[in-house]
Design a protein around this motif. Structure first.
Motif, PDB file in Angstrom:
ATOM      1  N   MET A   1      23.789  -6.778  30.238  1.00  0.00           N
ATOM      2  CA  MET A   1      22.656  -6.673  31.166  1.00  0.00           C
ATOM      3  C   MET A   1      21.703  -7.851  30.981  1.00  0.00           C
ATOM      4  SD  MET A   1      22.070  -4.459  33.494  1.00  0.00           S
ATOM      5  CE  MET A   1      20.928  -4.760  34.819  1.00  0.00           C
ATOM      6  N   ARG A   2      21.477  -8.259  29.710  1.00  0.00           N
ATOM      7  CA  ARG A   2      20.574  -9.376  29.452  1.00  0.00           C
ATOM      8  C   ARG A   2      21.144 -10.644  30.083  1.00  0.00           C
ATOM      9  NH1 ARG A   2      20.454 -12.559  24.040  1.00  0.00           N
ATOM     10  NH2 ARG A   2      22.384 -13.049  25.107  1.00  0.00           N
ATOM     11  N   ASP A   3      22.465 -10.856  29.892  1.00  0.00           N
ATOM     12  CA  ASP A   3      23.112 -12.034  30.468  1.00  0.00           C
ATOM     13  C   ASP A   3      22.998 -12.036  31.986  1.00  0.00           C
ATOM     14  OD1 ASP A   3      23.706 -12.722  27.943  1.00  0.00           O
ATOM     15  OD2 ASP A   3      25.889 -12.591  28.131  1.00  0.00           O
ATOM     16  N   SER A   4      23.182 -10.846  32.594  1.00  0.00           N
ATOM     17  CA  SER A   4      23.080 -10.756  34.058  1.00  0.00           C
ATOM     18  C   SER A   4      21.714 -11.212  34.530  1.00  0.00           C
ATOM     19  CB  SER A   4      23.328  -9.324  34.527  1.00  0.00           C
ATOM     20  OG  SER A   4      24.553  -8.854  34.037  1.00  0.00           O
ATOM     21  N   ILE A   6      19.641 -13.268  32.979  1.00  0.00           N
ATOM     22  CA  ILE A   6      19.522 -14.721  32.793  1.00  0.00           C
ATOM     23  C   ILE A   6      20.205 -15.456  33.949  1.00  0.00           C
ATOM     24  CG2 ILE A   6      20.184 -16.668  31.318  1.00  0.00           C
ATOM     25  CD1 ILE A   6      19.973 -14.803  28.918  1.00  0.00           C
ATOM     26  N   ILE A   7      21.428 -14.979  34.291  1.00  0.00           N
ATOM     27  CA  ILE A   7      22.216 -15.638  35.336  1.00  0.00           C
ATOM     28  C   ILE A   7      21.521 -15.561  36.692  1.00  0.00           C
ATOM     29  CG2 ILE A   7      24.357 -15.427  36.657  1.00  0.00           C
ATOM     30  CD1 ILE A   7      25.684 -14.629  33.932  1.00  0.00           C
ATOM     31  N   VAL A   8      21.076 -14.354  37.047  1.00  0.00           N
ATOM     32  CA  VAL A   8      20.380 -14.200  38.322  1.00  0.00           C
ATOM     33  C   VAL A   8      19.077 -14.998  38.312  1.00  0.00           C
ATOM     34  CG1 VAL A   8      19.296 -12.554  39.892  1.00  0.00           C
ATOM     35  CG2 VAL A   8      21.424 -11.956  38.759  1.00  0.00           C
ATOM     36  N   GLY A   9      18.423 -15.051  37.148  1.00  0.00           N
ATOM     37  CA  GLY A   9      17.196 -15.833  37.000  1.00  0.00           C
ATOM     38  C   GLY A   9      17.432 -17.306  37.297  1.00  0.00           C
ATOM     39  N   CYS A  10      18.581 -17.847  36.828  1.00  0.00           N
ATOM     40  CA  CYS A  10      18.902 -19.255  37.077  1.00  0.00           C
ATOM     41  C   CYS A  10      19.083 -19.521  38.564  1.00  0.00           C
ATOM     42  CB  CYS A  10      20.174 -19.658  36.324  1.00  0.00           C
ATOM     43  SG  CYS A  10      19.888 -19.896  34.579  1.00  0.00           S
ATOM     44  N   PHE A  11      19.751 -18.580  39.241  1.00  0.00           N
ATOM     45  CA  PHE A  11      19.964 -18.713  40.679  1.00  0.00           C
ATOM     46  C   PHE A  11      18.616 -18.733  41.407  1.00  0.00           C
ATOM     47  CE2 PHE A  11      20.350 -16.331  44.715  1.00  0.00           C
ATOM     48  CZ  PHE A  11      21.096 -17.256  45.434  1.00  0.00           C
ATOM     49  N   ILE A  12      17.762 -17.775  41.064  1.00  0.00           N
ATOM     50  CA  ILE A  12      16.449 -17.695  41.718  1.00  0.00           C
ATOM     51  C   ILE A  12      15.616 -18.931  41.392  1.00  0.00           C
ATOM     52  CG2 ILE A  12      14.289 -16.368  41.833  1.00  0.00           C
ATOM     53  CD1 ILE A  12      15.994 -13.845  41.302  1.00  0.00           C
ATOM     54  N   ALA A  13      15.714 -19.410  40.133  1.00  0.00           N
ATOM     55  CA  ALA A  13      14.983 -20.626  39.745  1.00  0.00           C
ATOM     56  C   ALA A  13      15.423 -21.805  40.601  1.00  0.00           C
ATOM     57  CB  ALA A  13      15.213 -20.924  38.264  1.00  0.00           C
ATOM     58  N   ASP A 167      33.317  -5.444  29.746  1.00  0.00           N
ATOM     59  CA  ASP A 167      32.039  -5.753  29.067  1.00  0.00           C
ATOM     60  C   ASP A 167      30.845  -4.965  29.607  1.00  0.00           C
ATOM     61  OD1 ASP A 167      31.647  -7.523  31.398  1.00  0.00           O
ATOM     62  OD2 ASP A 167      32.899  -8.946  30.287  1.00  0.00           O
ATOM     63  N   THR A 168      30.276  -5.389  30.733  1.00  0.00           N
ATOM     64  CA  THR A 168      29.002  -4.775  31.140  1.00  0.00           C
ATOM     65  C   THR A 168      29.118  -3.304  31.528  1.00  0.00           C
ATOM     66  OG1 THR A 168      29.346  -5.910  33.222  1.00  0.00           O
ATOM     67  CG2 THR A 168      27.634  -6.771  31.803  1.00  0.00           C
ATOM     68  N   THR A 169      30.217  -2.901  32.191  1.00  0.00           N
ATOM     69  CA  THR A 169      30.301  -1.494  32.592  1.00  0.00           C
ATOM     70  C   THR A 169      31.092  -0.653  31.595  1.00  0.00           C
ATOM     71  OG1 THR A 169      32.208  -1.899  34.035  1.00  0.00           O
ATOM     72  CG2 THR A 169      30.036  -2.017  35.055  1.00  0.00           C
ATOM     73  N   LEU A 170      31.586  -1.276  30.513  1.00  0.00           N
ATOM     74  CA  LEU A 170      32.323  -0.512  29.491  1.00  0.00           C
ATOM     75  C   LEU A 170      31.493   0.648  28.913  1.00  0.00           C
ATOM     76  CD1 LEU A 170      34.861  -0.157  27.723  1.00  0.00           C
ATOM     77  CD2 LEU A 170      33.930  -1.872  26.169  1.00  0.00           C
ATOM     78  N   PRO A 171      30.213   0.423  28.609  1.00  0.00           N
ATOM     79  CA  PRO A 171      29.415   1.557  28.099  1.00  0.00           C
ATOM     80  C   PRO A 171      29.364   2.729  29.076  1.00  0.00           C
ATOM     81  CG  PRO A 171      28.246  -0.514  27.762  1.00  0.00           C
ATOM     82  CD  PRO A 171      29.429  -0.829  28.606  1.00  0.00           C
ATOM     83  N   ALA A 172      29.315   2.447  30.376  1.00  0.00           N
ATOM     84  CA  ALA A 172      29.275   3.509  31.384  1.00  0.00           C
ATOM     85  C   ALA A 172      30.598   4.273  31.418  1.00  0.00           C
ATOM     86  CB  ALA A 172      28.969   2.929  32.765  1.00  0.00           C
ATOM     87  N   VAL A 173      31.706   3.556  31.201  1.00  0.00           N
ATOM     88  CA  VAL A 173      33.022   4.206  31.156  1.00  0.00           C
ATOM     89  C   VAL A 173      33.088   5.153  29.963  1.00  0.00           C
ATOM     90  CG1 VAL A 173      35.490   3.831  30.787  1.00  0.00           C
ATOM     91  CG2 VAL A 173      34.238   2.337  32.345  1.00  0.00           C
ATOM     92  N   VAL A 174      32.694   4.642  28.796  1.00  0.00           N
ATOM     93  CA  VAL A 174      32.749   5.448  27.576  1.00  0.00           C
ATOM     94  C   VAL A 174      31.836   6.676  27.712  1.00  0.00           C
ATOM     95  CG1 VAL A 174      32.219   5.470  25.118  1.00  0.00           C
ATOM     96  CG2 VAL A 174      33.393   3.506  26.124  1.00  0.00           C
TER      97      VAL A 174
END
Lengths: 207, 90
Positions: A1-4, A6-13, A167-174
């Motif tokens: 989630m943190r990486d997401s 950062i990534i979206v932040g770069c796009f908006i920047a 990775d990101t949705t693995l916790p939701a699966v578990v």
């Protein structure tokens, strides 16, 4: 989630910098994109190859769920087809073609890779749709995982996450399907992560 | 298309060879290159007035694709995994 974030932040920047007029003239954006893409692809391969748990994970997967990534791919593409029909209904002159929709759908939640691929091949309009569509898919999976589990069964939470099921949705699966589904989820995400560049470039090659 | 496959495979093979010998921050390098590429995508959109005006349209299409692909994949998976269970039971 943190990486997401950062990534979206770069796009908006990037959008803000350009709108504010701070962008230097004559930057070779196309070249930077191409070489950045090569670096990214190499790193994705490297990360997967260096993952020591990968082969161990594969051994733990029940044979019956080996085909799960295929269900996700076919189901997503059928869904993409439905989305294209809806776009056709809404717009008198649709801004995207069927191939565009198929390529965007083949991101399977892997928004970063699919959008940079499509930026190089089809320009920023389609690339931004790919970014938003695949990011939304990840967010919707995280938000609605309990509902998906209830209505569509334990494997469907994995399918919903697409490439992000490792990775990101693995916790939701578990959390929703159970610990027993973790290995299948990682395997599924791995296969789709590898498949994204192949399937997206396949659709791009059809243009 | 060929270059894409070769680079990805090259990275994967290099990863297999290096596995357990060195620790490379592949996650960080990947994140940095993704950030750079998406920053550039942002620059392209921000510097193009026509694209900026199209943001609502892009958002709507993206939402349609996200919902449809998600529903398509969970529906097919539900159908195929349930049939399999019944076969096992029979």
């Amino acid at each position: 989630m943190r990486d997401s974030l950062i990534i979206v932040g770069c796009f908006i920047a990037g959008v803000i910098v350009a709108v504010a007029g701070f962008m230097p003239e004559g930057l070779p954006l196309g070249d930077i994109t191409t070489w950045g893409l090569y670096l990214l692809l190499f790193c994705v391969g490297l990360g997967l190859g260096m993952d020591e748990t990968f082969f161990r994970t594969v051994k733990e997967i029940p044979l019956s769920s080996l085909l799960l990534p295929l269900y996700t791919v076919v189901g997503s593409l059928l869904g993409g087809l439905a989305a294209w029909f809806l776009v056709e209904l809404i717009y008198s002159t649709p801004p995207v073609t069927l191939l565009d929709t198929a390529a965007v759908s083949s991101g399977f939640g892997y928004y970063s890779l699919s959008s940079v691929f499509l930026d190089e091949a089809r320009g920023p309009f389609i690339a931004t749709i790919a970014l938003a569509a695949n990011l939304l898919r990840e967010l919707l999976t995280l938000l609605f995982a309990p509902l998906i589990r209830k209505g569509f069964g334990p494997f469907s939470v994995i399918s919903a996450g697409g490439a992000t099921s490792m990775d990101t949705t693995l916790p939701a699966v578990v959390a929703n399907s159970g610990n027993a589904y973790a290995a299948v989820s990682v395997y599924h995400g791995f296969v789709l992560t590898v498949a994204v560049p192949f399937i997206v470039t396949f659709f791009i090659s059809l243009y | 298309m060929l270059i894409t496959i070769l680079i990805l495979l090259g990275g994967f093979l290099a990863g297999l060879l290096l596995q357990g010998r060195v620790k490379l921050p592949t996650g960080v390098i990947t994140l940095v290159s993704i950030c750079l590429l998406l920053f550039i995508l942002g620059l392209e959109i921000g510097s193009n007035r026509q694209l900026l005006g199209n943001l609502p349209s892009m958002g709507l299409i993206a939402l349609l694709v996200a919902v449809c692909t998600l529903l398509g994949s969970v529906t097919l998976t539900k159908f195929l995994t349930r049939r399999k269970k019944e076969e096992h039971g029979a």
